[in-house]
Scaffold this motif. Structure first.
Motif, mmCIF file in Angstrom:
data_model
loop_
_atom_site.group_PDB
_atom_site.id
_atom_site.type_symbol
_atom_site.label_atom_id
_atom_site.label_comp_id
_atom_site.label_asym_id
_atom_site.label_seq_id
_atom_site.Cartn_x
_atom_site.Cartn_y
_atom_site.Cartn_z
ATOM 1 N N PRO A 13 -0.255 -4.381 -8.350
ATOM 2 C CA PRO A 13 0.928 -5.226 -8.206
ATOM 3 C C PRO A 13 1.387 -5.258 -6.747
ATOM 4 O O PRO A 13 1.174 -4.304 -6.007
ATOM 5 C CB PRO A 13 1.978 -4.540 -9.098
ATOM 6 N N LYS A 14 2.009 -6.326 -6.333
ATOM 7 C CA LYS A 14 2.373 -6.516 -4.919
ATOM 8 C C LYS A 14 3.434 -5.543 -4.425
ATOM 9 O O LYS A 14 3.588 -5.359 -3.230
ATOM 10 C CB LYS A 14 2.837 -7.960 -4.677
ATOM 11 N N ASP A 15 4.155 -4.880 -5.319
ATOM 12 C CA ASP A 15 5.180 -3.919 -4.902
ATOM 13 C C ASP A 15 4.663 -2.478 -4.918
ATOM 14 O O ASP A 15 5.432 -1.532 -4.746
ATOM 15 C CB ASP A 15 6.427 -4.052 -5.776
ATOM 16 N N ALA A 16 3.363 -2.309 -5.100
ATOM 17 C CA ALA A 16 2.776 -0.964 -5.174
ATOM 18 C C ALA A 16 2.831 -0.266 -3.814
ATOM 19 O O ALA A 16 2.740 -0.897 -2.762
ATOM 20 C CB ALA A 16 1.332 -1.048 -5.658
ATOM 21 N N ILE A 17 2.970 1.042 -3.856
ATOM 22 C CA ILE A 17 2.956 1.877 -2.647
ATOM 23 C C ILE A 17 1.654 2.664 -2.665
ATOM 24 O O ILE A 17 1.279 3.247 -3.690
ATOM 25 C CB ILE A 17 4.161 2.840 -2.618
ATOM 26 N N VAL A 18 0.968 2.688 -1.519
ATOM 27 C CA VAL A 18 -0.321 3.360 -1.410
ATOM 28 C C VAL A 18 -0.178 4.551 -0.466
ATOM 29 O O VAL A 18 0.212 4.395 0.685
ATOM 30 C CB VAL A 18 -1.413 2.404 -0.892
ATOM 31 N N LEU A 19 -0.509 5.735 -0.966
ATOM 32 C CA LEU A 19 -0.500 6.946 -0.153
ATOM 33 C C LEU A 19 -1.898 7.126 0.426
ATOM 34 O O LEU A 19 -2.884 7.137 -0.317
ATOM 35 C CB LEU A 19 -0.120 8.154 -1.017
ATOM 36 N N ALA A 20 -1.984 7.231 1.763
ATOM 37 C CA ALA A 20 -3.290 7.321 2.408
ATOM 38 C C ALA A 20 -3.164 8.027 3.747
ATOM 39 O O ALA A 20 -2.069 8.181 4.289
ATOM 40 C CB ALA A 20 -3.872 5.924 2.609
ATOM 41 N N ARG A 21 -4.285 8.450 4.286
ATOM 42 C CA ARG A 21 -4.324 9.063 5.620
ATOM 43 C C ARG A 21 -4.100 7.996 6.693
ATOM 44 O O ARG A 21 -3.367 8.192 7.631
ATOM 45 C CB ARG A 21 -5.677 9.758 5.814
ATOM 46 N N LEU A 22 -4.768 6.856 6.539
ATOM 47 C CA LEU A 22 -4.643 5.728 7.470
ATOM 48 C C LEU A 22 -4.193 4.503 6.688
ATOM 49 O O LEU A 22 -4.425 4.400 5.490
ATOM 50 C CB LEU A 22 -5.990 5.451 8.143
ATOM 51 N N GLN A 23 -3.609 3.543 7.389
ATOM 52 C CA GLN A 23 -3.066 2.377 6.699
ATOM 53 C C GLN A 23 -4.071 1.253 6.467
ATOM 54 O O GLN A 23 -3.694 0.180 6.013
ATOM 55 C CB GLN A 23 -1.851 1.836 7.445
ATOM 56 N N HIS A 24 -5.339 1.471 6.734
ATOM 57 C CA HIS A 24 -6.329 0.396 6.631
ATOM 58 C C HIS A 24 -6.410 -0.211 5.229
ATOM 59 O O HIS A 24 -6.326 -1.428 5.072
ATOM 60 C CB HIS A 24 -7.709 0.903 7.031
ATOM 61 N N VAL A 25 -6.618 0.623 4.217
ATOM 62 C CA VAL A 25 -6.789 0.100 2.855
ATOM 63 C C VAL A 25 -5.517 -0.608 2.383
ATOM 64 O O VAL A 25 -5.603 -1.745 1.890
ATOM 65 C CB VAL A 25 -7.237 1.212 1.883
ATOM 66 N N PRO A 26 -4.331 0.003 2.523
ATOM 67 C CA PRO A 26 -3.128 -0.741 2.114
ATOM 68 C C PRO A 26 -2.945 -2.051 2.891
ATOM 69 O O PRO A 26 -2.499 -3.049 2.332
ATOM 70 C CB PRO A 26 -1.980 0.227 2.421
ATOM 71 N N TYR A 27 -3.308 -2.054 4.158
ATOM 72 C CA TYR A 27 -3.184 -3.269 4.966
ATOM 73 C C TYR A 27 -4.052 -4.387 4.385
ATOM 74 O O TYR A 27 -3.583 -5.511 4.186
ATOM 75 C CB TYR A 27 -3.586 -2.988 6.410
ATOM 76 N N TYR A 28 -5.336 -4.084 4.127
ATOM 77 C CA TYR A 28 -6.235 -5.111 3.605
ATOM 78 C C TYR A 28 -5.881 -5.507 2.173
ATOM 79 O O TYR A 28 -6.267 -6.569 1.715
ATOM 80 C CB TYR A 28 -7.688 -4.659 3.694
ATOM 81 N N ALA A 29 -5.141 -4.640 1.470
ATOM 82 C CA ALA A 29 -4.700 -4.972 0.117
ATOM 83 C C ALA A 29 -3.377 -5.728 0.130
ATOM 84 O O ALA A 29 -2.968 -6.274 -0.896
ATOM 85 C CB ALA A 29 -4.556 -3.685 -0.701
ATOM 86 N N GLY A 30 -2.694 -5.735 1.277
ATOM 87 C CA GLY A 30 -1.393 -6.390 1.358
ATOM 88 C C GLY A 30 -0.305 -5.577 0.670
ATOM 89 O O GLY A 30 0.651 -6.138 0.138
ATOM 90 N N LEU A 31 -0.446 -4.256 0.682
ATOM 91 C CA LEU A 31 0.490 -3.369 -0.008
ATOM 92 C C LEU A 31 1.223 -2.464 0.974
ATOM 93 O O LEU A 31 0.845 -2.350 2.135
ATOM 94 C CB LEU A 31 -0.263 -2.522 -1.043
ATOM 95 N N THR A 32 2.239 -1.787 0.484
ATOM 96 C CA THR A 32 3.045 -0.877 1.298
ATOM 97 C C THR A 32 2.313 0.445 1.495
ATOM 98 O O THR A 32 1.767 1.014 0.554
ATOM 99 C CB THR A 32 4.406 -0.619 0.621
#
Length: 186
Positions: free
Chosen positions: A91-110
């Motif tokens: 969903p577009k309001d999902a938050i992604v916990l990650a080491r780097l922001q690459h995957v959330p960026y390409y997914a269009g997520l927070t």
């Protein structure tokens, strides 16, 4: 200190002018200095301008090759693939916990970052609860390098499989696993 070419670029013309001035001036200045006979003859035989220009050309070629190799070694197409796949299912309001922001960026997520370097897996689970993250990205390239305790999470059959469900797995060139965090409903 973060030094990138874009920060050095504005002073490049000034440095170039100084180098050009030195190439022209140094040989002329050496002739003005009163040197012993053998040293004066030796200096007259050395083509300073050619040596300096040759050294600059070698430096520029070497730097260009090094910079190109470094740039292409840092490209991580697995992040693009994982991000695009995650973007299709999350969903577009999902938050992604990650080491780097690459995957959330390409997914269009927070994006929410994993901070502490010596984080244990139970602390990671607490962080997922604290941040409200819905997804967790574990990658072979950086996460397990900086957080060795997270290496078991590269295998979807991990100790937390009741709380983490693998939704995206990319195996090449480096493995990336994106988990959906299954919160307790109680």
């Amino acid at each position: 200190i973060l030094v990138q070419p874009r920060y050095v670029l504005p002073v490049t013309p000034l440095v170039t002018m100084f180098v050009a001035t030195a190439i022209v001036a140094i040989p002329d200045r050496l002739h003005v200095v009163d040197l012993p006979g053998f040293l004066a003859r030796l200096i007259e035989r050395i083509p300073f301008r050619s040596l300096v220009v040759g050294a600059l050309v070698l430096f520029m070629v070497g730097f260009t090759v090094w910079d190109t190799v470094f740039f292409y070694s840092e490209i991580a197409p697995e992040y693009v693939a994982a991000g695009q796949q995650l973007g299709q299912i999350a969903p577009k309001d999902a938050i992604v916990l990650a080491r780097l922001q690459h995957v959330p960026y390409y997914a269009g997520l927070t994006f929410s970052g994993i901070g502490k370097a010596d984080m244990t897996l139970p602390e990671l689970m607490d962080l997922l609860d604290k941040t409200g993250a819905t997804y967790l990205v574990i990658d072979e390239r950086f996460s397990t390098k900086y957080y060795p305790s997270m290496a078991p999470l590269l295998d979807p059959d991990n100790p937390y499989k009741d709380k983490l469900r693998a939704v995206v797995t990319v195996d090449s060139p480096a493995k990336v696993v994106v988990y959906q965090y299954l919160r307790d409903q109680g």
